[in-house]
Write a protein that holds these residues in place. Structure first.
Motif, PDB file in Angstrom:
ATOM      1  N   ILE A   1       0.846  -1.199   0.000  1.00 32.88           N
ATOM      2  CA  ILE A   1       0.000   0.000   0.000  1.00 32.88           C
ATOM      3  C   ILE A   1       0.884   1.252   0.000  1.00 32.88           C
ATOM      4  CG2 ILE A   1      -2.052  -1.033   1.109  1.00 32.88           C
ATOM      5  CD1 ILE A   1      -1.158   0.476   3.646  1.00 32.88           C
ATOM      6  N   PRO A   2       0.372   2.339  -0.591  1.00 33.96           N
ATOM      7  CA  PRO A   2       1.194   3.553  -0.713  1.00 33.96           C
ATOM      8  C   PRO A   2       1.311   4.339   0.587  1.00 33.96           C
ATOM      9  CG  PRO A   2      -0.971   3.914  -1.668  1.00 33.96           C
ATOM     10  CD  PRO A   2      -0.957   2.496  -1.190  1.00 33.96           C
ATOM     11  N   TYR A   3       2.351   5.147   0.671  1.00 28.17           N
ATOM     12  CA  TYR A   3       2.558   6.030   1.821  1.00 28.17           C
ATOM     13  C   TYR A   3       3.475   7.155   1.372  1.00 28.17           C
ATOM     14  CZ  TYR A   3       6.721   3.108   2.002  1.00 28.17           C
ATOM     15  OH  TYR A   3       7.865   2.434   1.653  1.00 28.17           O
ATOM     16  N   HIS A   4       3.538   8.214   2.183  1.00 28.62           N
ATOM     17  CA  HIS A   4       4.390   9.359   1.859  1.00 28.62           C
ATOM     18  C   HIS A   4       5.697   9.225   2.636  1.00 28.62           C
ATOM     19  CE1 HIS A   4       1.114  11.194  -0.325  1.00 28.62           C
ATOM     20  NE2 HIS A   4       0.326  10.994   0.709  1.00 28.62           N
ATOM     21  N   LYS A   5       6.727   8.727   1.940  1.00 25.63           N
ATOM     22  CA  LYS A   5       7.997   8.408   2.610  1.00 25.63           C
ATOM     23  C   LYS A   5       8.798   9.660   2.942  1.00 25.63           C
ATOM     24  CE  LYS A   5      11.549   6.106   0.558  1.00 25.63           C
ATOM     25  NZ  LYS A   5      12.142   4.869   0.009  1.00 25.63           N
ATOM     26  N   VAL A   6       9.337   9.662   4.166  1.00 26.66           N
ATOM     27  CA  VAL A   6      10.214  10.742   4.631  1.00 26.66           C
ATOM     28  C   VAL A   6      11.663  10.257   4.638  1.00 26.66           C
ATOM     29  CG1 VAL A   6      10.790  12.139   6.672  1.00 26.66           C
ATOM     30  CG2 VAL A   6       8.387  11.851   5.988  1.00 26.66           C
ATOM     31  N   TYR A   7      11.852   9.009   5.060  1.00 26.55           N
ATOM     32  CA  TYR A   7      13.221   8.487   5.185  1.00 26.55           C
ATOM     33  C   TYR A   7      13.157   6.956   5.255  1.00 26.55           C
ATOM     34  CZ  TYR A   7      17.786   7.431   7.216  1.00 26.55           C
ATOM     35  OH  TYR A   7      19.038   6.909   7.436  1.00 26.55           O
ATOM     36  N   GLU A   8      14.206   6.316   4.750  1.00 30.60           N
ATOM     37  CA  GLU A   8      14.297   4.851   4.862  1.00 30.60           C
ATOM     38  C   GLU A   8      15.750   4.440   4.946  1.00 30.60           C
ATOM     39  OE1 GLU A   8      12.516   2.673   1.589  1.00 30.60           O
ATOM     40  OE2 GLU A   8      12.510   0.812   2.767  1.00 30.60           O
ATOM     41  N   ASP A   9      16.046   3.460   5.785  1.00 28.46           N
ATOM     42  CA  ASP A   9      17.354   2.806   5.750  1.00 28.46           C
ATOM     43  C   ASP A   9      17.124   1.308   5.932  1.00 28.46           C
ATOM     44  OD1 ASP A   9      17.043   2.387   8.522  1.00 28.46           O
ATOM     45  OD2 ASP A   9      18.243   4.149   9.040  1.00 28.46           O
ATOM     46  N   ASP A  10      18.198   0.554   6.180  1.00 34.28           N
ATOM     47  CA  ASP A  10      18.034  -0.909   6.199  1.00 34.28           C
ATOM     48  C   ASP A  10      17.202  -1.407   7.379  1.00 34.28           C
ATOM     49  OD1 ASP A  10      20.129  -0.158   7.931  1.00 34.28           O
ATOM     50  OD2 ASP A  10      21.067  -2.128   7.801  1.00 34.28           O
ATOM     51  N   LYS A  11      17.074  -0.619   8.443  1.00 32.92           N
ATOM     52  CA  LYS A  11      16.336  -1.096   9.621  1.00 32.92           C
ATOM     53  C   LYS A  11      15.071  -0.305   9.955  1.00 32.92           C
ATOM     54  CE  LYS A  11      20.205  -3.225  12.039  1.00 32.92           C
ATOM     55  NZ  LYS A  11      21.248  -2.807  11.048  1.00 32.92           N
ATOM     56  N   THR A  12      14.868   0.850   9.297  1.00 36.25           N
ATOM     57  CA  THR A  12      13.720   1.700   9.652  1.00 36.25           C
ATOM     58  C   THR A  12      13.060   2.333   8.427  1.00 36.25           C
ATOM     59  OG1 THR A  12      14.998   3.761   9.878  1.00 36.25           O
ATOM     60  CG2 THR A  12      14.848   2.352  11.837  1.00 36.25           C
ATOM     61  N   LEU A  13      11.832   2.794   8.653  1.00 37.51           N
ATOM     62  CA  LEU A  13      11.092   3.554   7.643  1.00 37.51           C
ATOM     63  C   LEU A  13      10.346   4.674   8.372  1.00 37.51           C
ATOM     64  CD1 LEU A  13       9.934   3.739   4.688  1.00 37.51           C
ATOM     65  CD2 LEU A  13       8.090   2.231   5.458  1.00 37.51           C
ATOM     66  N   ALA A  14      10.363   5.874   7.789  1.00 42.68           N
ATOM     67  CA  ALA A  14       9.624   7.009   8.353  1.00 42.68           C
ATOM     68  C   ALA A  14       8.685   7.552   7.280  1.00 42.68           C
ATOM     69  CB  ALA A  14      10.588   8.100   8.811  1.00 42.68           C
ATOM     70  N   PHE A  15       7.434   7.837   7.664  1.00 41.12           N
ATOM     71  CA  PHE A  15       6.433   8.311   6.693  1.00 41.12           C
ATOM     72  C   PHE A  15       5.425   9.194   7.405  1.00 41.12           C
ATOM     73  CE2 PHE A  15       5.421   4.102   8.327  1.00 41.12           C
ATOM     74  CZ  PHE A  15       4.125   4.244   8.794  1.00 41.12           C
ATOM     75  N   MET A  16       4.654   9.940   6.582  1.00 36.50           N
ATOM     76  CA  MET A  16       3.661  10.848   7.145  1.00 36.50           C
ATOM     77  C   MET A  16       2.484  10.056   7.717  1.00 36.50           C
ATOM     78  SD  MET A  16       5.287  13.559   6.418  1.00 36.50           S
ATOM     79  CE  MET A  16       4.159  14.674   7.245  1.00 36.50           C
ATOM     80  N   ASP A  17       2.017  10.478   8.894  1.00 35.10           N
ATOM     81  CA  ASP A  17       0.792   9.903   9.467  1.00 35.10           C
ATOM     82  C   ASP A  17      -0.392  10.416   8.661  1.00 35.10           C
ATOM     83  OD1 ASP A  17      -1.560   9.479  11.199  1.00 35.10           O
ATOM     84  OD2 ASP A  17      -0.084   8.912  12.704  1.00 35.10           O
ATOM     85  N   ILE A  18      -1.245   9.504   8.232  1.00 34.95           N
ATOM     86  CA  ILE A  18      -2.363   9.883   7.349  1.00 34.95           C
ATOM     87  C   ILE A  18      -3.471  10.634   8.101  1.00 34.95           C
ATOM     88  CG2 ILE A  18      -3.850   7.842   7.524  1.00 34.95           C
ATOM     89  CD1 ILE A  18      -3.883   7.717   4.477  1.00 34.95           C
ATOM     90  N   MET A  19      -3.533  10.448   9.424  1.00 35.04           N
ATOM     91  CA  MET A  19      -4.525  11.165  10.257  1.00 35.04           C
ATOM     92  C   MET A  19      -3.775  11.937  11.347  1.00 35.04           C
ATOM     93  SD  MET A  19      -7.456   8.222  10.512  1.00 35.04           S
ATOM     94  CE  MET A  19      -6.350   6.810  10.383  1.00 35.04           C
ATOM     95  N   PRO A  20      -3.068  12.989  10.931  1.00 35.22           N
ATOM     96  CA  PRO A  20      -2.127  13.661  11.848  1.00 35.22           C
ATOM     97  C   PRO A  20      -2.803  14.362  13.026  1.00 35.22           C
ATOM     98  CG  PRO A  20      -2.423  14.921   9.829  1.00 35.22           C
ATOM     99  CD  PRO A  20      -3.133  13.626   9.610  1.00 35.22           C
ATOM    100  N   GLN A  21      -2.065  14.386  14.139  1.00 36.80           N
ATOM    101  CA  GLN A  21      -2.546  15.115  15.325  1.00 36.80           C
ATOM    102  C   GLN A  21      -2.029  16.548  15.330  1.00 36.80           C
ATOM    103  OE1 GLN A  21      -1.970  11.250  17.890  1.00 36.80           O
ATOM    104  NE2 GLN A  21      -3.002  12.799  19.130  1.00 36.80           N
ATOM    105  N   ALA A  22      -1.198  16.868  14.344  1.00 34.89           N
ATOM    106  CA  ALA A  22      -0.743  18.232  14.073  1.00 34.89           C
ATOM    107  C   ALA A  22      -0.094  18.169  12.696  1.00 34.89           C
ATOM    108  CB  ALA A  22       0.267  18.706  15.118  1.00 34.89           C
ATOM    109  N   GLU A  23       0.064  19.325  12.065  1.00 39.84           N
ATOM    110  CA  GLU A  23       0.720  19.362  10.761  1.00 39.84           C
ATOM    111  C   GLU A  23       2.151  18.824  10.886  1.00 39.84           C
ATOM    112  OE1 GLU A  23       1.892  23.230   9.023  1.00 39.84           O
ATOM    113  OE2 GLU A  23       0.579  22.643   7.376  1.00 39.84           O
ATOM    114  N   GLY A  24       2.518  17.898  10.007  1.00 38.76           N
ATOM    115  CA  GLY A  24       3.893  17.394  10.019  1.00 38.76           C
ATOM    116  C   GLY A  24       4.115  16.162  10.878  1.00 38.76           C
TER     117      GLY A  24
END
Ligand code: 5GP
Length: 146
Positions: free
Chosen positions: A24-47
């Motif tokens: 499934i798609p997501y808005h990627k912020v960062y990825e390395d061999d052990k982690t993935l960071a992406f935008m929360d689709i239902m944010p509790q604040a901008e960003g």
């Protein structure tokens, strides 16, 4: 009787596992061999960004040391990028263990929210505009790269 001290078993079909599998798609912020960071689709604040390990961990109890370290290092990168992009010092770091704590996705994740704890929006309620999430992900990714 249900033993509330027993955590939920890892479900290979949870939404974050599907992201890691590329299903499934997501808005990627960062990825390395052990982690993935992406935008929360239902944010509790901008960003609002989520950081997950590439390990099948339901919550903190499962998290292996090497993934715990990697998640925190990715959190540092993301938080520094959020400070830069959103021009604010205050970033709330949050992580829920178990349904009783309010956890809704049972793959360990850290929330990084550019907000004061006193001003957080409601948890996982309002879906954000996809174009805005894409734009923020791009800005954060660029800030991490530079
Ligand atoms: P938890 O309640 O488990 O601590 O947090 C789960 C988080 O995942 C919530 O903040 C919620 O908004 C977010 N979330 C739920 N479904 C999706 C999804 O499909 N995509 C993304 N990017 N975030 C999701």
């Amino acid at each position: 009787m249900t033993d509330i001290t027993q955590q939920t078993a890892y479900d290979d079909n949870n939404i974050f596992a599907k992201m890691l599998n590329g299903d499934i798609p997501y808005h990627k912020v960062y990825e390395d061999d052990k982690t993935l960071a992406f935008m929360d689709i239902m944010p509790q604040a901008e960003g609002h960004v989520l950081v997950i390990p590439k390990q099948k961990a339901v919550d903190l109890a499962d998290l292996e040391a090497k993934y715990a370290a990697a998640v925190l290092m990715t959190c540092k990168k993301v938080m520094q990028a959020q400070r830069q992009v959103f021009e604010r010092e205050g970033i709330t770091q949050m992580q829920l263990n178990g349904a009783q704590a309010g956890q809704t996705v049972f793959h360990y994740h850290v929330h990084l929210i550019p907000s004061s704890i006193h001003e957080l929006g409601r948890h996982a309620v309002t879906q954000a505009d996809s174009d805005k999430l894409a734009d923020m992900a791009k800005q954060l990714a660029t800030a991490i790269e530079n």
